[in-house]
Design a protein around this motif. Sequence first.
Motif, short mmCIF file in Angstrom:
data_model
loop_
_atom_site.label_atom_id
_atom_site.label_comp_id
_atom_site.label_asym_id
_atom_site.label_seq_id
_atom_site.Cartn_x
_atom_site.Cartn_y
_atom_site.Cartn_z
N ASP A 58 1.04 -1.26 0.19
CA ASP A 58 0.12 -0.07 -0.09
C ASP A 58 0.67 1.29 0.10
O ASP A 58 0.21 2.37 0.31
CB ASP A 58 -0.98 0.03 1.33
N ALA A 59 2.16 1.16 -0.32
CA ALA A 59 2.72 2.58 0.03
C ALA A 59 2.73 3.34 -1.32
O ALA A 59 2.73 2.95 -2.43
CB ALA A 59 4.53 1.74 -0.08
N TYR A 60 2.90 4.56 -0.92
CA TYR A 60 2.85 5.52 -1.97
C TYR A 60 3.65 6.72 -1.31
O TYR A 60 3.75 6.92 -0.40
CB TYR A 60 1.41 5.99 -2.37
N ALA A 61 3.98 7.81 -2.17
CA ALA A 61 4.58 8.88 -1.77
C ALA A 61 3.65 10.09 -2.04
O ALA A 61 2.76 10.07 -2.82
CB ALA A 61 5.84 9.31 -2.86
N GLY A 66 7.05 20.84 0.49
CA GLY A 66 7.93 20.89 -0.31
C GLY A 66 8.65 19.60 -0.39
O GLY A 66 9.94 19.68 -1.06
N GLU A 67 8.61 18.76 0.33
CA GLU A 67 9.07 17.56 0.31
C GLU A 67 8.28 16.29 0.07
O GLU A 67 7.08 16.15 0.28
CB GLU A 67 9.78 17.24 2.00
N ARG A 90 5.59 4.42 10.15
CA ARG A 90 5.82 5.74 10.22
C ARG A 90 5.89 6.26 8.58
O ARG A 90 6.56 5.33 7.89
CB ARG A 90 6.85 5.99 11.13
N PRO A 91 5.72 7.53 8.46
CA PRO A 91 6.28 8.09 7.34
C PRO A 91 7.73 8.58 7.01
O PRO A 91 8.25 8.74 8.02
CB PRO A 91 5.43 9.39 7.31
N ARG A 92 8.31 8.06 5.71
CA ARG A 92 9.53 8.15 5.73
C ARG A 92 9.92 9.09 4.71
O ARG A 92 9.37 9.13 3.69
CB ARG A 92 10.43 6.98 5.44
N LYS A 93 10.96 9.88 4.97
CA LYS A 93 11.19 11.18 3.99
C LYS A 93 11.96 10.53 2.75
O LYS A 93 13.15 9.65 3.15
CB LYS A 93 12.26 12.05 4.82
N LEU A 94 11.57 10.93 1.61
CA LEU A 94 12.49 10.50 0.48
C LEU A 94 13.30 11.42 0.12
O LEU A 94 13.14 12.56 -0.14
CB LEU A 94 11.19 10.22 -0.55
N ARG A 98 15.92 18.46 -5.83
CA ARG A 98 14.84 19.43 -5.52
C ARG A 98 14.10 19.42 -6.98
O ARG A 98 12.81 19.56 -7.14
CB ARG A 98 15.67 20.64 -5.38
N GLU A 99 14.75 19.18 -8.32
CA GLU A 99 14.01 19.26 -9.40
C GLU A 99 13.00 18.39 -9.58
O GLU A 99 12.03 18.38 -10.05
CB GLU A 99 15.06 19.33 -10.60
N GLN A 100 13.59 17.16 -9.25
CA GLN A 100 12.65 15.98 -9.28
C GLN A 100 11.68 15.97 -8.13
O GLN A 100 10.48 15.56 -8.49
CB GLN A 100 13.39 14.58 -8.73
N ILE A 101 11.74 16.42 -7.13
CA ILE A 101 10.46 16.85 -6.18
C ILE A 101 9.41 17.64 -6.78
O ILE A 101 8.33 17.37 -6.89
CB ILE A 101 11.13 17.24 -4.77
#
Length: 163
Positions: A58-61, A66-67, A90-94, A98-101
């Motif tokens: 069920d994982a999604y971003a 801005g992150e 827990r939510p994990r930071k990817l 910056r351009e890709q985000i």
Amino acid sequence: MPSRKKKTTASEQPNNRPVTSNRQAFFNYEILDRYEAGLALTGTEIKSIRAGKVDLRDAYARPLEGELWLQNCHIAQYDPASIYNHDPRRPRKLLLHREQIEELIGEVSQKGLTVVALRLYIRNHVAKVELGLARGKRQYDKRRAIRDREMDMAARQAIRALR
């Protein structure tokens, strides 16, 4: 003339060890584009990943301030850690450029697009997740995929029978 280095995918990398993949995502979504991202993890999380105790079903971003954050990725608790363990969901930071985000946030703001986790692997001793920019499949597309898969299987069995 300078020779150009061939761009290799994650599966062609020599120091690449697959941990898990989200096979359901390939059935439920049409993958439009792929991205590789690092993960900000704690010590017990990376130990559980190395042990293969990860579920990406069920994982999604999701963009937040801005992150990009990975949601619903279940990394099981590391048993020897006792009280120093992590929360499995827990939510994990990817970790992306910056351009890709900004590109992903712009794409996700369109109707019907989402970013799903496709694979989790360890490359050069670092955990990486392969993200896919995806559009949900309709029910008739899923039925067509099942029909095509069954026809391919029947053709392979017929070829094997002729040998």
